[in-house]
Design a protein around this motif. Structure first.
Motif, short mmCIF file in Angstrom:
data_model
loop_
_atom_site.label_atom_id
_atom_site.label_comp_id
_atom_site.label_asym_id
_atom_site.label_seq_id
_atom_site.Cartn_x
_atom_site.Cartn_y
_atom_site.Cartn_z
N SER A 70 0.84 -1.20 0.00
CA SER A 70 0.00 0.00 0.00
C SER A 70 0.87 1.24 0.00
O SER A 70 0.59 2.19 -0.73
CB SER A 70 -0.90 0.02 1.23
OG SER A 70 -1.86 -1.00 1.14
N MET B 279 0.65 4.16 -2.60
CA MET B 279 0.28 5.51 -2.16
C MET B 279 1.32 6.53 -2.61
O MET B 279 1.20 7.71 -2.32
CB MET B 279 0.13 5.56 -0.63
CG MET B 279 -1.13 4.87 -0.12
SD MET B 279 -1.06 4.62 1.67
CE MET B 279 -1.83 6.13 2.26
N VAL C 181 -8.46 -2.01 -0.66
CA VAL C 181 -8.18 -0.69 -0.13
C VAL C 181 -6.68 -0.62 0.16
O VAL C 181 -6.18 -1.30 1.04
CB VAL C 181 -8.99 -0.43 1.15
CG1 VAL C 181 -8.67 0.94 1.70
CG2 VAL C 181 -10.46 -0.54 0.87
N ASN C 182 -5.98 0.18 -0.62
CA ASN C 182 -4.54 0.25 -0.42
C ASN C 182 -4.17 1.42 0.46
O ASN C 182 -3.62 2.42 0.01
CB ASN C 182 -3.81 0.32 -1.76
CG ASN C 182 -3.56 -1.06 -2.30
OD1 ASN C 182 -2.82 -1.83 -1.71
ND2 ASN C 182 -4.20 -1.38 -3.39
N LEU C 183 -4.50 1.27 1.72
CA LEU C 183 -4.15 2.28 2.70
C LEU C 183 -3.51 1.56 3.88
O LEU C 183 -3.36 0.34 3.85
CB LEU C 183 -5.41 3.04 3.15
CG LEU C 183 -6.12 3.86 2.06
CD1 LEU C 183 -7.42 4.43 2.60
CD2 LEU C 183 -5.24 4.96 1.54
N ILE C 184 -3.14 2.31 4.91
CA ILE C 184 -2.48 1.70 6.04
C ILE C 184 -3.49 1.58 7.18
O ILE C 184 -3.84 2.58 7.80
CB ILE C 184 -1.27 2.55 6.50
CG1 ILE C 184 -0.44 3.01 5.31
CG2 ILE C 184 -0.44 1.80 7.52
CD1 ILE C 184 0.33 1.94 4.59
N PRO C 185 -3.97 0.38 7.46
CA PRO C 185 -5.11 0.22 8.39
C PRO C 185 -4.88 0.77 9.79
O PRO C 185 -5.81 1.26 10.41
CB PRO C 185 -5.35 -1.29 8.42
CG PRO C 185 -4.25 -1.93 7.65
CD PRO C 185 -3.54 -0.88 6.87
N ASN D 55 -4.00 8.73 6.64
CA ASN D 55 -4.15 7.99 5.40
C ASN D 55 -4.48 8.91 4.24
O ASN D 55 -4.10 8.66 3.11
CB ASN D 55 -5.22 6.91 5.55
CG ASN D 55 -4.62 5.60 6.02
OD1 ASN D 55 -3.80 5.01 5.31
ND2 ASN D 55 -4.98 5.16 7.20
#
Lengths: 330, 509
Positions: free
Chosen positions: A204, A208, B93-97, B104
């Protein structure tokens, strides 16, 4: 959904509770435990571990691991001692050289890990053997440092007298200063947040558009610098350089990081937790000394505590785990 | 905004991209206008993902040009693409959980003050970005504490936080429910009205017709065509995606006379309103002994999901399953195997064969698992079984001790099949058994399926190749958008009929 919000703070909270309990138990059990001297010794005596643990925290937050810490401490300490005592190099210069070499060493490991996609465990394991070997190449036995800079500046001028008997050692100042710096780095710089993102989810982070390669290499560089600084602090506290110093210190540092509530899988944790973790390890040692128990009990208690924290983290992360999403196939 | 500027925002001309052994894209043209939602459609391997990854700088391109706003661009990373105004929201979802919603959204462009991150300004900026997607929430909470739908909208907010001109959404709806999809579409309509160009990749036909202004169809790495959504009936779209033109479709020869007019078989498996939210809507399905039942539908229609809930990989949340007249529900694949089910998954590399083990070991695996570790099958018996299946299925291998990874795709598929056949299952589920293998091997697999059917085995046959389904199945269950939409039997089965069923009533639009 509500309980999940707090779940990330649970390990940190647990660490604080353990720290307070241990300290309280010490004060309640031993009449001279609640004293300035014990407190100062706690910081001074664990400064090497504390400095090493700061570096370990950054690497672990980034989703990696560094096993070379103890060896780099040994290498740096004997390098400085040899340069100062045998080659009559200015101590400040020797210290700076040690720090630069440590940073370069970390950077080299970071490059291998990033560019060749090698597992951090193996690269830093190789680094551990290499640094330890180099330490013995520099000098096969230990060497006391008797230079005036150490005797007068570090131990006398740089120490802060707190009262007539107790003074705050420079090593402890190094630890606290580095810790504050790391706190700022981790929470108030972009680089610090990239470390969290990298450890949280590398794919990710790349998608990003974050500078993944730079962050990873820089993290190992900073960690190498911290290890070297721990070596410098070692010479401050022991007035000595020793190629065999601090064998296994990296594992102690990792233990402090985990007890401080940082997830070994990366991306979750707090610098403040690590500082508490270091103090907890120090307190256990102090308490066991006060109890007149065999010092091996320290190791056993640390082992049990570590186990407890790993279990706690497991419970917490399964609580906050995301819902399983169904497969998306044809 | 001038008129000619509004003509096209993004122009891709002659885009080519090869991977070792595969031409993923060949001379593809793609144009997105300002203020439109453009759907990029195609079946598996069509090249949609590759196109997006090349456009956003994840992969380098081999040939072709990109123009954004008339200016030639050549992004070399996602960050590059963002800086020229192309933002992407990925399917996962390419985010940082573990980081907060605010982080984010702002990560990589956090507002700074005196050399430090200005957390307050960041929170304000995140709130403003969320407002653009009509979302209001506490931005300090970790992302993981929110539903997937909110995470998806957060990703969208992040994409909009850079001055995006072109927004790419790669299957944004696959994990959202109907209400959440509608909320997302509201936001997209708003952005479209503001003049943004939006590319959406999705498998859901209903959604395409609900939101897209134009459609570009790719197949096997080539451009099939660009269409106005309003002028393209659904059945036309489906036929272009699967590459079977309605007018040119000749009747595919169906199985043997005996197969077509076989007496109604004894039902082995029966599903009654069996389903799992997010996987497949409750459906009825029966498979009889000595019957091949096809599951047809486009990619993402719920075919594999159906197989997974039958086999106990995912737990069904509604309905009943009857096996051999007994009500059952499998807790795990292990349980399903014990009851005589077998499942050859679609992705054999990931879910099927174990590449480093030998042909013999791969064949024996499930059999030994059923027998239990305490009752080892003798080495001699193992050899016999392996030899038997190598001969029966015509697996071309130097010997039973060859590592499976050295075999061709078709032969790996046969090894996988042999593993399950060695168990003598009552019901065999084949998921895309012929994908990625050559024509000869395909014919052999088809022949084998027929001979197993003649021996009385019940077979559930999943395939994207309509021709195979028409040729080999006695009944066909058609799925669309994760729900059963029809069932065809006997002479009613034809490619055209299946296409029309997939497309739904073609007069509806």
């Amino acid at each position: 959904m509500k309980p999940r919000i707090a779940s990330q703070y649970i390990p940190l909270l647990a660490t604080a509770v353990v720290l307070a309990t241990l300290y309280g138990a010490g004060c309640a059990s031993f009449h001279n435990f609640f004293s300035l001297r014990v407190l100062v010794n706690l910081f001074g005596g664990n400064a090497v571990l504390g400095v090493a643990a700061v570096g370990a925290t950054l690497v672990i937050l980034a989703g990696g691991i560094d096993l070379s810490v103890g060896s780099v401490i040994g290498f740096t300490s004997i390098l400085i001692a040899t340069l100062v005592e045998e080659h009559h190099v200015n101590p400040v210069l020797a210290i700076l050289l040690g720090l630069v070499l440590g940073a370069l060493f970390g950077a080299a490991m970071g490059c291998l890990i990033q560019w060749f996609e090698l597992p951090p465990f193996l690269v830093t394991l190789a680094g551990m053997f290499l640094a330890r070997g180099l330490a013995f190449v520099v000098r096969p036995d230990n060497l006391g440092i008797h230079h005036a800079f150490y005797a007068e500046r570090i131990n006398r001028d740089f120490a802060l007298p707190l009262n007539s008997q107790v003074s705050w050692p420079f090593a402890a100042t190094c630890f606290v200063t580095l810790f504050v710096g790391a706190l700022w780095l981790a929470h108030y710089t972009r680089f610090g947040r990239y470390i969290y993102a990298l450890g949280g989810d590398e794919t990710s982070a790349r998608l990003m558009g974050l500078p993944v390669a730079r962050t990873k290499i820089l993290t190992y560089t900073v960690a190498g610098l911290c290890s070297a600084l721990a070596g410098v602090v070692y010479t401050f506290t022991t007035q000595n350089g020793d190629p065999a110093a601090c064998v296994g210190k990296e594992l102690e540092a990792i233990a402090a990081v985990v007890i401080g509530g940082t997830l070994l899988s990366g991306g979750v944790g707090y610098m403040a937790g690590t500082a508490m973790g270091v103090l907890i390890l120090g307190l256990i040692q102090t308490l066991i000394t006060y109890q007149n128990l065999n010092s091996w009990w320290t190791v056993i208690v640390v082992g049990l505590l570590l186990l407890l924290f790993i279990l706690l983290q497991n419970v917490v992360s399964s609580l906050s785990g995301r819902l399983d999403s169904p497969g998306r196939h044809g | 905004m001038t008129l000619e500027a509004s003509a096209s925002l993004l122009e891709i001309r002659g885009l080519s991209k090869s991977f070792p052994g595969v031409k993923a894209l060949e001379g593809v043209d793609f144009t997105v206008r300002r203020g439109e939602v453009h759907a990029l459609m195609g079946e598996n391997g069509a090249g949609k993902s590759t196109l997006i990854k090349v456009l956003t700088g994840v992969y380098p391109r081999d040939g072709g040009t990109f123009r954004l706003d008339g200016v030639a661009i050549a992004p070399r990373s996602t960050k590059d693409a963002e800086s020229v105004g192309i933002s992407t929201v990925y399917q996962e979802v390419n985010l940082i959980p573990h980081l907060s919603v605010a982080e984010n959204i702002c990560l990589g462009r956090q507002p700074m003050r005196w050399g430090m991150i200005d957390w307050r300004a960041m929170a304000r900026r995140a709130e403003a970005a969320l407002a653009r997607v009509d979302l209001k929430l506490d931005v300090h909470q970790p992302l993981a504490s929110h539903s997937i739908a909110i995470q998806q909208l957060t990703a969208l907010a992040r994409a909009l936080d850079v001055e995006a001109k072109l927004l790419i959404l790669d299957e944004p709806t696959s994990s959202l429910d109907a209400k959440e999809v509608e909320e997302l579409f509201q936001v997209l309509r708003k952005l479209r009205a503001q003049g943004m160009g939006i590319v959406i990749v999705t498998h859901f036909l209903d959604q395409v017709y609900a939101i897209a202004d134009r459609i570009t169809v790719l197949r096997d790495g080539r451009l099939v065509g660009e269409y106005e959504t309003a002028k393209l009936p659904r059945v036309e779209l489906v036929s272009r995606m699967v590459g079977r033109e309605l007018t040119k479709m000749k009747a595919v020869e169906r199985g043997t006379e005996a197969a077509r007019h076989a007496p109604a078989p004894e039902v082995l498996l029966e599903l009654r309103q069996f389903g799992r939210p997010g996987s497949i809507a409750p459906l009825d399905l029966t498979v009889g002994q000595g019957e091949v039942v096809g599951l047809a539908g486009l990619l993402g229609s719920g075919r594999t999901e159906t197989a997974r809930i039958i086999f106990g990989i995912d737990r069904a949340r509604s309905g009943e399953m009857w096996l051999g007249g007994k009500k059952t529900a499998f807790r795990s694949p292990r349980h399903a195997i014990q009851e005589g089910l077998a499942f050859t998954p679609e992705n054999r590399k990931v879910e099927g064969v174990i590449p480093h083990l030998s042909v013999r070991e791969n064949i024996i695996l499930a059999l030994q698992a059923r027998a239990g570790l305490l009752r080892p099958i003798s080495r001699k018996r193992q050899g016999e079984i392996a030899d038997e299946f190598i001969k029966l299925l015509g697996i071309s291998t130097p010997g039973p001790e060859q590592a499976v990874m050295n075999l061709s795709g078709g032969n790996q598929q046969k090894v996988l099949l042999a593993r399950w056949l060695a168990m003598q299952p009552r019901l065999l589920i084949l998921d895309e058994p012929t994908r990625g293998i050559d024509v000869g091997a395909k014919a052999e697999i088809e022949k084998l399926v027929q001979s197993l059917r003649e021996k009385g085995m019940a077979i559930l046959f999943i395939s994207s190749e309509l021709e195979e389904v028409v040729r080999g199945c006695q009944r066909v269950v058609v799925l669309r958008d994760r729900a059963k939409v029809g069932e065809l039997a006997g002479d009613a089965i034809s490619e055209e009929a299946i296409l029309h069923t997939i497309a739904g009533s073609s007069h509806a639009r």
